[in-house]
Design an enzyme around this catalytic site. Sequence first.
Site, PDB file in Angstrom:
ATOM      1  N   ASP A  99       0.874  -1.180   0.000  1.00  0.00           N
ATOM      2  CA  ASP A  99       0.000   0.000   0.000  1.00  0.00           C
ATOM      3  C   ASP A  99       0.906   1.224   0.000  1.00  0.00           C
ATOM      4  O   ASP A  99       1.617   1.472   0.979  1.00  0.00           O
ATOM      5  CB  ASP A  99      -0.877  -0.065   1.264  1.00  0.00           C
ATOM      6  CG  ASP A  99      -1.594   1.248   1.566  1.00  0.00           C
ATOM      7  OD1 ASP A  99      -1.796   2.045   0.639  1.00  0.00           O
ATOM      8  OD2 ASP A  99      -1.969   1.444   2.747  1.00  0.00           O
ATOM      9  N   LYS A 108       3.419   0.642   3.022  1.00  0.00           N
ATOM     10  CA  LYS A 108       3.179  -0.474   3.944  1.00  0.00           C
ATOM     11  C   LYS A 108       3.227  -1.789   3.174  1.00  0.00           C
ATOM     12  O   LYS A 108       2.772  -1.855   2.031  1.00  0.00           O
ATOM     13  CB  LYS A 108       1.819  -0.361   4.634  1.00  0.00           C
ATOM     14  CG  LYS A 108       1.695   0.801   5.580  1.00  0.00           C
ATOM     15  CD  LYS A 108       0.943   1.869   4.871  1.00  0.00           C
ATOM     16  CE  LYS A 108       0.883   3.174   5.561  1.00  0.00           C
ATOM     17  NZ  LYS A 108       0.309   4.178   4.651  1.00  0.00           N
ATOM     18  N   ASP A 143      -7.084   3.710  -2.067  1.00  0.00           N
ATOM     19  CA  ASP A 143      -7.043   3.330  -0.643  1.00  0.00           C
ATOM     20  C   ASP A 143      -8.430   3.470  -0.011  1.00  0.00           C
ATOM     21  O   ASP A 143      -8.851   2.648   0.804  1.00  0.00           O
ATOM     22  CB  ASP A 143      -5.997   4.167   0.121  1.00  0.00           C
ATOM     23  CG  ASP A 143      -6.203   5.672  -0.011  1.00  0.00           C
ATOM     24  OD1 ASP A 143      -6.789   6.124  -1.029  1.00  0.00           O
ATOM     25  OD2 ASP A 143      -5.785   6.418   0.894  1.00  0.00           O
ATOM     26  N   ARG A 144      -9.160   4.492  -0.418  1.00  0.00           N
ATOM     27  CA  ARG A 144     -10.526   4.668   0.092  1.00  0.00           C
ATOM     28  C   ARG A 144     -11.415   3.516  -0.395  1.00  0.00           C
ATOM     29  O   ARG A 144     -12.242   2.998   0.345  1.00  0.00           O
ATOM     30  CB  ARG A 144     -11.100   6.010  -0.396  1.00  0.00           C
ATOM     31  CG  ARG A 144     -10.331   7.214   0.112  1.00  0.00           C
ATOM     32  CD  ARG A 144     -10.830   8.500  -0.539  1.00  0.00           C
ATOM     33  NE  ARG A 144     -12.227   8.793  -0.208  1.00  0.00           N
ATOM     34  CZ  ARG A 144     -12.922   9.774  -0.782  1.00  0.00           C
ATOM     35  NH1 ARG A 144     -12.357  10.537  -1.693  1.00  0.00           N
ATOM     36  NH2 ARG A 144     -14.174   9.984  -0.423  1.00  0.00           N
ATOM     37  N   SER A 164      -2.040  10.796   5.620  1.00  0.00           N
ATOM     38  CA  SER A 164      -1.587  12.125   5.164  1.00  0.00           C
ATOM     39  C   SER A 164      -2.790  13.055   5.053  1.00  0.00           C
ATOM     40  O   SER A 164      -2.723  14.240   5.354  1.00  0.00           O
ATOM     41  CB  SER A 164      -0.932  12.025   3.782  1.00  0.00           C
ATOM     42  OG  SER A 164       0.007  11.008   3.772  1.00  0.00           O
ATOM     43  N   THR A 220       2.948  25.841  24.467  1.00  0.00           N
ATOM     44  CA  THR A 220       2.753  25.759  23.007  1.00  0.00           C
ATOM     45  C   THR A 220       2.464  24.330  22.561  1.00  0.00           C
ATOM     46  O   THR A 220       1.500  24.077  21.836  1.00  0.00           O
ATOM     47  CB  THR A 220       4.018  26.284  22.282  1.00  0.00           C
ATOM     48  OG1 THR A 220       4.273  27.604  22.750  1.00  0.00           O
ATOM     49  CG2 THR A 220       3.822  26.311  20.779  1.00  0.00           C
TER      50      THR A 220
END
Length: 263
Positions: A6, A13, A99-100, A122, A169
């Site tokens: 993938d 991966k 991928d979806r 991402s 922060t």
Amino acid sequence: MHGLIDVGNTRIKYLPHAAVALNACQDYQAIMHDQVDVLIEHLAQQNVSKITIASVRALPVTQRLIDWAAHHQITLQRVQVNPTYLAVNYRHVDQFGVDRYLGLLAAKAVHQQNFCVVSAGSAITLDFFGQTHLGGMILPGIGTSLSCLQEKTGLASIREPDALLGNDTASSIGAGIYQGYSRLVAASIADVSAAYQQSFQVVLTGGDADYIAKYLTNDTTKDATGATKDATKGGLLAKVTIKPNLVFEGMHVYLSMMENGAV
Ligand SMILES: Nc1ncnc2c1ncn2[C@@H]1O[C@H](COP(=O)(O)OP(=O)(O)O)[C@@H](O)[C@H]1O
Ligand SMILES: CC(C)(COP(=O)(O)O)[C@@H](O)C(=O)NCCC(=O)O
């Protein structure tokens, strides 16, 4: 040996095909794009003779793998979005991320209907499936947001907050990004549930799935065995399951359909 790969926008991966069938919860090996040669060496050592690859787009590392496979007479098969088994509600199907598509195939094999696949990589993608695929959302992922913030403001540190609000922060960015994204995902699912008058099983995957899950609900069980745990929130999030191998499970479904002549 048959290898499944993938190629995401951040990481590649790898999982041997048999691992998906024998033990779906076994975690994949992940590497960054600049380590593709390490993967190639590993494939060579494992005597991989066939590769099935899902690549979100035409990335240089994908071409590197294609060239290597061709040079070594290794059969390489690229997963394509194919509406024969699962139709995606997209005006132009070829725009839809592979991928979806694989995430939907895997989730449908388990839930059949009324699920939402959330992939926190991402990009963070949400795909809603009722009786059919309804559509989706895409937003920048956690790592991507942090990079943008760093580029624009120089602020790079992030730490998990121990309260709703940060007090320095790093914890303020943590409160904003980790908690904020989870709220955004939860509110989006709630809005779609209300609009479509149905609830959705939530299937989470991607490198940041744990963070999204952690703040999405306090009652989420990481999926190691496929087990889920009730995690109701406002009556809308019926169940949340984390599936680290979702794309690979989708590849497994895809390959079975190919064998059966469905794709
Ligand atoms: N070891 C890791 N290396 C890089 N990113 C990681 C790692 N562990 C978790 N992450 C997070 O996972 C995100 C990438 O998730 P991933 O599902 O691999 O994305 P993609 O499929 O887009 O390559 C990164 O943006 C980062 O926030
Ligand atoms: C939305 C994505 C960038 C997510 O990729 P990822 O975060 O898994 O690397 C990818 O699925 C993609 O490039 N999709 C094509 C556009 C679309 O699905 O509409």
